[in-house]
Write a protein that holds these residues in place. Structure first.
Motif, short mmCIF file in Angstrom:
data_model
loop_
_atom_site.label_atom_id
_atom_site.label_comp_id
_atom_site.label_asym_id
_atom_site.label_seq_id
_atom_site.Cartn_x
_atom_site.Cartn_y
_atom_site.Cartn_z
N THR A 36 0.76 -1.12 -0.24
CA THR A 36 -0.10 0.06 0.25
C THR A 36 0.83 1.27 -0.18
N VAL A 37 0.80 2.03 -0.90
CA VAL A 37 1.50 3.18 -1.27
C VAL A 37 0.71 4.53 -1.23
N SER A 38 0.96 5.55 -0.63
CA SER A 38 0.24 6.84 -0.72
C SER A 38 1.22 7.90 -1.34
N ILE A 39 0.60 8.61 -2.09
CA ILE A 39 1.39 9.76 -3.09
C ILE A 39 0.83 11.02 -2.46
N VAL A 40 1.54 11.98 -1.76
CA VAL A 40 0.99 13.17 -1.17
C VAL A 40 1.95 14.38 -1.62
N LEU A 203 -3.06 13.62 5.38
CA LEU A 203 -1.93 12.89 5.88
C LEU A 203 -2.26 11.56 6.87
N GLU A 204 -3.29 11.68 7.69
CA GLU A 204 -3.79 10.73 8.35
C GLU A 204 -4.16 9.62 7.86
N LEU A 205 -4.79 9.79 6.42
CA LEU A 205 -5.02 8.61 5.40
C LEU A 205 -3.66 8.19 5.03
N ALA A 206 -2.79 9.06 4.67
CA ALA A 206 -1.46 8.46 4.17
C ALA A 206 -0.62 7.53 5.04
N ALA A 207 -0.69 8.17 6.49
CA ALA A 207 -0.03 7.28 7.42
C ALA A 207 -0.72 5.83 7.72
N LYS A 208 -1.72 5.53 6.92
CA LYS A 208 -2.16 4.06 7.08
C LYS A 208 -1.72 3.13 6.02
N THR A 209 -0.94 3.74 5.08
CA THR A 209 -0.25 3.05 3.96
C THR A 209 1.35 2.67 4.40
N GLN A 210 1.67 1.68 3.75
CA GLN A 210 2.90 1.14 4.09
C GLN A 210 4.02 2.16 3.73
N ARG A 211 3.94 3.04 2.75
CA ARG A 211 4.86 3.90 2.29
C ARG A 211 4.31 5.03 1.63
N THR A 212 5.11 6.12 1.81
CA THR A 212 4.38 7.55 1.48
C THR A 212 5.62 8.17 0.33
N ILE A 213 5.04 8.36 -0.61
CA ILE A 213 5.81 9.19 -1.58
C ILE A 213 5.39 10.57 -1.57
N ARG A 214 6.34 11.52 -1.31
CA ARG A 214 6.04 13.16 -1.39
C ARG A 214 6.48 13.85 -2.45
N MET A 215 5.64 14.56 -3.03
CA MET A 215 5.91 15.34 -4.18
C MET A 215 5.64 16.90 -3.86
N SER A 222 10.70 13.03 -1.32
CA SER A 222 10.87 11.99 -0.24
C SER A 222 10.23 10.82 -0.57
N ASP A 223 10.60 9.64 0.04
CA ASP A 223 9.95 8.33 -0.43
C ASP A 223 10.33 7.65 0.92
N THR A 224 9.32 7.41 1.69
CA THR A 224 9.63 6.61 3.10
C THR A 224 8.69 5.59 3.29
N ALA A 225 9.30 4.25 3.53
CA ALA A 225 8.48 3.06 3.79
C ALA A 225 8.92 2.87 5.56
N GLN A 227 8.13 1.29 9.06
CA GLN A 227 7.64 -0.19 9.60
C GLN A 227 6.51 0.16 10.76
N THR A 228 6.23 1.42 11.19
CA THR A 228 5.50 1.46 12.09
C THR A 228 3.99 1.75 11.34
N LYS A 229 3.99 1.77 9.87
CA LYS A 229 2.81 2.05 9.36
C LYS A 229 1.78 0.94 9.55
N GLU A 230 0.61 1.26 9.47
CA GLU A 230 -0.57 0.13 9.34
C GLU A 230 -0.57 -0.39 8.27
N SER A 231 -0.52 -1.63 7.83
CA SER A 231 -0.81 -2.29 6.66
C SER A 231 -2.38 -2.47 6.25
#
Length: 231
Positions: A36-40, A203-215, A222-225, A227-231
């Motif tokens: 699961t990946v979010s793009i913010v 950003l609360e929704l994004a935090a629920k994905t395993q990884r966040t890509i910021r544009m 930035s591109d962060t995965a 381990q603390t994120k919910e799957s």
């Protein structure tokens, strides 16, 4: 882990009034199957444009996009449409339901396009999964925003997609309805083993994905995965 989406050096330039406008520049990343990946990013950062390119809705001006082993750059519009129909599900901010069709018929459309059998029973089962088994005969205008989005989610899963793209899936919903919709989306996604790529300002929704890509400004900053994120 297998890679379902590969984006390499992707750019998108539009021509406007004789001038070139670069919306995306040198975007590269890979998405693993069933992740699961979010793009913010702020408005105008190129998030939705990038999502459309990854899904084969538009063609990149530069770079290469490979979706489930298929290089999208090599395909014409009809061929990209076949790839989308076979591998891709969509959830949009404004639902994009056909107003002249009932909830059930909206879910049936992708199934009919694929030539599936038992279309009505499959669609009813999907509506049941999103809690709308008793609303199948209602038209979109007879449903609340949250119900319309749930129909949209049922439709998105109707072709058993390998990857689901969601563009601001809770953007038009109130907080309580958003939370319910998010839970449903993640639960269905996990149950089906589908890869989820979503664009969001939340950003609360994004935090629920395993990884966040910021544009920002058409590039990835930035591109962060985590381990603390919910799957």
């Amino acid at each position: 882990m297998a890679v379902i989406l590969s984006v390499t050096g992707v750019g998108k330039t539009y021509q406007s009034a004789g001038k070139s406008l670069a919306v995306l520049q040198r975007i590269s990343f890979e998405v693993e199957t069933a992740s699961t990946v979010s793009i913010v990013g702020p408005s105008g950062s190129g998030k939705t444009t990038l999502l459309g390119l990854c899904a084969g809705l538009d063609r990149a001006s530069a770079g290469v996009i490979v979706l489930n082993g298929v290089t999208l750059n090599d395909l014409n519009e009809d061929e990209r449409a076949r790839v989308r129909n076979r591998y891709v599900g969509f959830v949009f901010q404004n639902f994009q339901l056909l107003p002249t069709l009932t909830a059930l018929e909206n879910v049936m459309v992708p199934l009919e396009l694929r030539g599936e059998r038992n279309v009505r029973s499959i669609a009813m089962e999907l509506l049941d999964k999103v809690g709308l088994a008793d609303r199948g005969h209602h038209y979109p205008l007879q449903l609340s925003g949250g119900e319309q989005q749930r129909v949209s989610i049922a439709r998105a899963f109707s072709n058993s997609p390998k990857i689901l793209f969601a563009d601001e899936p809770t953007g038009n919903l109130d907080a309580e309805t958003s939370e319910h919709t998010e839970s449903l989306l993640f639960a269905l996604n996990k149950d089906a083993g589908t890869t989820l790529v979503l664009v969001t300002h939340d950003l609360e929704l994004a935090a629920k994905t395993q990884r966040t890509i910021r544009m920002k400004g058409g590039i990835v900053i930035s591109d962060t995965a985590e381990q603390t994120k919910e799957s």
